[in-house]
Design an enzyme around this catalytic site. Structure first.
Site, PDB file in Angstrom:
ATOM      1  N   HIS A 130      11.681  -3.849   2.754  1.00  0.00           N
ATOM      2  CA  HIS A 130      12.635  -3.882   3.863  1.00  0.00           C
ATOM      3  C   HIS A 130      14.074  -3.977   3.408  1.00  0.00           C
ATOM      4  O   HIS A 130      14.975  -3.530   4.109  1.00  0.00           O
ATOM      5  CB  HIS A 130      12.316  -5.040   4.816  1.00  0.00           C
ATOM      6  CG  HIS A 130      11.227  -4.690   5.776  1.00  0.00           C
ATOM      7  ND1 HIS A 130       9.905  -4.837   5.464  1.00  0.00           N
ATOM      8  CD2 HIS A 130      11.263  -4.171   7.021  1.00  0.00           C
ATOM      9  CE1 HIS A 130       9.171  -4.431   6.486  1.00  0.00           C
ATOM     10  NE2 HIS A 130       9.970  -4.016   7.446  1.00  0.00           N
ATOM     11  N   GLY A 131      14.304  -4.569   2.265  1.00  0.00           N
ATOM     12  CA  GLY A 131      15.691  -4.657   1.824  1.00  0.00           C
ATOM     13  C   GLY A 131      15.795  -5.336   0.486  1.00  0.00           C
ATOM     14  O   GLY A 131      14.941  -6.155   0.118  1.00  0.00           O
TER      15      GLY A 131
END
Lengths: 378, 557
Positions: free
Chosen positions: B412-413
């Site tokens: 996700h990041g």
């Protein structure tokens, strides 16, 4: 079922659905998303730009307020007639501006021009405000208004309500341009959709729709924004690729356009100032800040270009607004114009600057000699 | 190009008209879709089309080599030609030297020939490097194909995965790893390492299309799918514009066959496609964008790690902001997916479901069966199960779950808060798995289900604090404020008022979806009610949408 009956049934159902959709959409907007209904009655003037329709009375209704706008026989937002001849002993202030200058969002006695007049009168100055503001005007139209109409009132002071939207409006109007740094006249007229409005405004039904229906307002505003901010700029870029071709990338191209906007604006303001000097009037600019939040107000005035050639007296009320942090100075739920409190602060600030700088005295302040000033009312 | 922009609306209308006018030849339709997809992606930055083209070619070549043992000369020439063309076009040319204009309404294309080609050493080296790599691979390819079947298959699988993960690592995680290394060395040894961060721009959608191509090659390796002979189909599979930016992450087994047959569209598909687009726009522009204002206003003061702010005394306001973020992130992402599915449906494709009422989940496992289904099922099939899944006892199951969710968080990041969010989700799923191992799986009564849903919603909200927070200090401040100072303020009431105003219809509609057990309950409703629902949603989009067309949150992933 016979075919004709079936066809009639389909037509009836379609008509019912269409009518129902319009009605339901109107109800939806009134309940969930009331629109700011701000009809603007303008007509072409003899000098090729928009002017307020004379002898008009209509309502501005938003989720924040409901006010009546009235114009006199010359299209000035005022309850009385103002003759061109100046009575002896009276000081006159001609105001140029757009909807902010016209006092959208407040009753006529609460506009910043009225507040300024009251504050000046309290200090013993007999004065009269001639508000020539027209919603939608940029500085280019304001210059023409001043030349054609403003000087006929023999002003002692010309007050220009400057707003950040003027940067774009000056380009869009294409009434003036810069050639080798000099201001030149370009278009003879700028009457966007005025002809169409003139025709439509003749119809009472259209006026009723424009003044009362939220659905109409929504559709008109969406269409206008689409044309104004998407279609026209795209067409402008496509039809004149020179501006963007000069720059290697898009952001540089945008910077070129913005720089041109700022220089053009300063050139128009300078022309207004020169005209004021030649007509024996002082010139004051009110820089109307943009509203970001109740504690953040931003000036978009082209200060950098201004600093190169400081001739103007500019009043910026950002510092005064800071003293009222947290209070509602702009209408937040509707159109973002000044509230009565915002108008009072601006009006009183202007009065203070006018008194302190002697802008209503007989002497004409030519800032060429002493340099211009940026003023705050604090 | 974002789905909520005017540019996309114009683009899609043009593509739609041309696409269906070519309905007699699905191959021509595919060609048009590929061109449209490249325009769609290149609208943001043309240079990154090279990456997507290389990703397509790697998937095409590796899948064929795994499945067939060897590519034919024609296939190799096609793949090499495609690569070289992509490098020349997207890395060698300055596209802003080509200008389209309409002087006096006559279309005119002007080319600044002096500025058309990148003339700096960096571009020359990069272009020549890629071309040299292509030549080298072509030379060594016959030798690689002589490897034993099993070794060859493994080699091309590993090669494909390595290339994809390297690209992902460089473009998405490089700065994160450099920063972490710097901080680690500074905190352990007290040495300030002066490493320049490369300031690499992350290509939008890179996590989505790399996972999609990796999935395809793994499927071919596992023999669950056959390698596709058409480079056009694979290039389209990687770049298909409704999915390229934010998924759903499609599988080769479901999407590729749809490229290989003629498409048709019925009136019900048309209606459903349009509904999905409008409903997606409602979720994004009305709910997500408006709630973003509450979220950003509340979180912004804490976003700067240097600012040491006092714990707010009105914890309820922060709680409202967390609820708002829960709806914002859901509506932002599921709204995008709905639009993607609607656009694909209007082009005659069926795209998998990505969200199935996630806030009606009763437990963490159920939540992950409903939230970002394409990613969670990808991780399940290509990571969790190969790691051993739940086959080797509780400890190894827990380990596999934690690894899977840790990588899910990292996907996700590139930030520690995302890693922690992954760990948090891993702990929840593992705990749930451990506690319910021996349960009989009976459906509880409705009120028990309702309590479970509410509890699970709050657990996911706790996770969203980690997800949204820019630093760990924010998590601490929010927890303290909500737990120790749960008092109400006028701002909190206003936040809740806005939350209810923007979410009530969404919640009502989803409740109907949940109760009727269908994601499209409209088809079961009488036409007059249907008409009113359509009207409500369209009018909301027109009148309540935040102006300016905000970017989708998941573009950052």
């Amino acid at each position: 079922m016979r075919l004709t009956t079936w066809i009639w049934q389909r037509i009836a159902k379609t008509l019912f659905v269409a009518a129902y959709c319009l009605l339901a959409a109107e109800v939806f907007l009134r309940v969930f998303a009331p629109q700011s209904i701000l009809p603007r009655y303008v007509r072409p003037t003899d000098y090729g730009i928009r002017g307020n329709e004379p002898n008009c009375s209509y309502w501005h209704v938003t989720p924040d307020y409901r006010i009546n706008i009235r114009t006199n026989s010359k299209g000035i937002r005022a309850d009385s007639e103002i003759p061109y001849e100046k009575p002896p002993g009276l000081k006159r202030i001609v105001v140029l501006g757009d909807s902010f200058g016209m006092g959208y969002g407040v009753d006529i006695q609460d506009t910043f021009t009225s507040q300024m007049q009251k504050a000046l009168e309290k200090n013993g100055i007999r004065c009269e405000v001639v508000n020539l503001s027209v919603s939608g005007h940029g500085n280019a139209e304001e210059l023409i208004t001043l030349r054609e109409e403003g000087f006929r009132y023999e002003p002692d002071l010309v007050l220009l309500a400057w707003h950040g939207s003027d940067l774009d409006d000056n380009i869009r109007a294409d009434l003036f341009g810069l050639e080798d740094g000099r201001l030149v006249r370009r278009g003879k007229t700028y009457l966007p959709a005025t002809k169409l409005q003139e025709v439509l405004f003749r119809s009472k039904i259209y006026r009723f729709v424009g003044e009362h229906l939220h659905l109409y307002t929504l559709v008109r505003d969406k269409a206008a924004n689409l044309v104004k901010y998407k279609i026209l700029p795209t067409i402008r870029i496509l039809s004149n690729p020179a501006s963007s071709a000069q720059s290697p990338n898009e952001s540089d191209a945008t910077e070129v356009v913005l720089e041109y906007q700022r220089h053009l604006t300063i050139a128009i303001l300078e022309e207004i100032r020169q005209q004021c000097i030649s007509h024996g009037a002082n010139f004051l600019i009110l820089d109307i800040p943009f509203w970001r939040s109740r504690t953040e107000h931003i000036s978009k005035f082209p200060w950098e270009e201004f600093a190169e050639d400081r001739h103007f007296t500019v009043f910026c009320p950002v510092e005064s607004f800071k003293q009222h942090n947290g209070k509602i100075l702009y209408w937040e739920r509707s159109d973002g114009h000044f509230t009565p409190l915002g108008c009072r602060i601006v009006g009183e600030g202007l009065a203070k600057i006018i008194l302190e700088s002697g802008l209503l005295s007989e002497e004409i302040l030519d800032n060429d000699t002493d340099g211009g000033e940026v003023l705050t009312a604090d | 190009m974002s789905f909520n922009s005017i540019a996309f609306e114009v683009f899609f209308v043009i593509v739609f008209v041309f696409y269906w006018s070519l309905r007699r030849s699905y191959r021509l339709q595919n060609l048009l879709l590929l061109a449209a997809s490249y325009v769609f992606y290149g609208w943001w930055d043309v240079r990154f089309l090279v990456l997507i083209a290389l990703s397509s070619v790697v998937a095409y070549c590796c899948a064929l080599s795994i499945d067939r043992g060897q590519m034919t000369g024609k296939q190799r020439a096609r793949a090499s030609g495609f690569c070289i063309l992509a490098v020349m076009l997207f890395l060698g040319l300055k596209w802003n030297a080509v200008k389209f204009s309409l002087p006096k309404w006559r279309p005119l294309l002007t080319v600044d020939w002096n500025n058309l080609v990148y003339a700096d050493a960096q571009h020359y080296i990069l272009t020549l490097g890629i071309i040299a790599a292509i030549v080298l691979i072509n030379i060594s390819y016959p030798f690689l194909c002589r490897l034993r079947d099993n070794h060859r298959r493994k080699f091309f699988l590993v090669f494909s995965i390595t290339i994809n993960l390297t690209v992902l690592g460089i473009f998405k995680y490089c700065n994160f790893f450099v920063d972490t290394f710097r901080t680690l060395v500074h905190s352990i040894a007290g040495i300030s390492v002066n490493t320049e961060t490369l300031n690499i721009i992350m290509p939008i959608g890179i996590s989505f299309y790399t996972f999609q191509t990796m999935g395809y090659v793994i499927d071919v390796y596992r023999r669950t799918s056959q390698a596709n002979d058409s480079l056009l189909d694979i290039a389209l599979f990687t770049t298909f514009f409704p999915l390229v930016l934010s998924g759903p992450i499609e599988r080769g087994t479901t999407l590729l066959p749809q490229f290989q047959k003629p498409r048709a569209i019925k009136s019900c598909d048309l209606r459903e496609g349009i509904w999905l687009i409008i409903w997606g726009l409602y979720k994004k522009m009305v709910v997500a964008d408006n709630l973003a204002k509450i979220v950003n206003t509340t979180f912004a003061p804490f976003d700067n790690p240097a600012s040491a702010l006092a714990v707010p005394q009105d914890g309820i306001r922060l709680l409202a902001a967390i609820y708002a973020f829960a709806f914002q992130i859901y509506c932002d992402f599921s709204g995008y997916t709905d639009i993607a599915r609607g656009v694909a449906q209007l082009l005659g494709f069926n795209v998998r479901l990505n969200f199935n009422l996630p806030y009606f989940a009763r437990n963490p496992s159920d939540f992950w069966r409903r939230w970002h289904i394409s990613l969670s099922s990808w991780l399940r099939d290509y990571l969790y199960i190969p790691l051993g899944g739940s086959r080797y006892g509780l400890c190894k199951t827990a380990r596999n779950m934690m690894v899977t969710f840790l990588l899910c968080g990292l996907w996700h990041g590139a930030a520690w808060t995302f890693v922690l969010w992954g760990v948090f989700q891993g702990i929840l799923v593992t705990l749930h798995h451990t506690l319910t191992r021996n349960s009989d799986g009976e459906t509880p009564r409705w009120w028990v289900s309702a309590i479970q849903c509410a509890f699970m919603f709050h657990l996911s909200c706790a996770g969203w604090v980690l997800f949204r927070a820019r630093n760990l200090n924010t998590v601490g401040v929010f927890s303290q404020s909500i737990l120790l100072h749960p008092s109400l303020s006028t701002e909190a009431t206003s936040c809740f008022g806005k939350l209810v105003f923007y979410c009530w219809f969404l919640v009502l509609f989803q409740a109907i979806q949940g109760l009727t057990g269908t994601l499209n309950p409209l088809s079961r409703l009488p036409w007059f009610i249907r008409l009113n629902v359509w009207l409500f949603v369209i009018m909301s989009v027109l009148s309540l949408a935040e102006s300016g067309g905000k970017e989708f949150v998941y573009f950052a992933f």
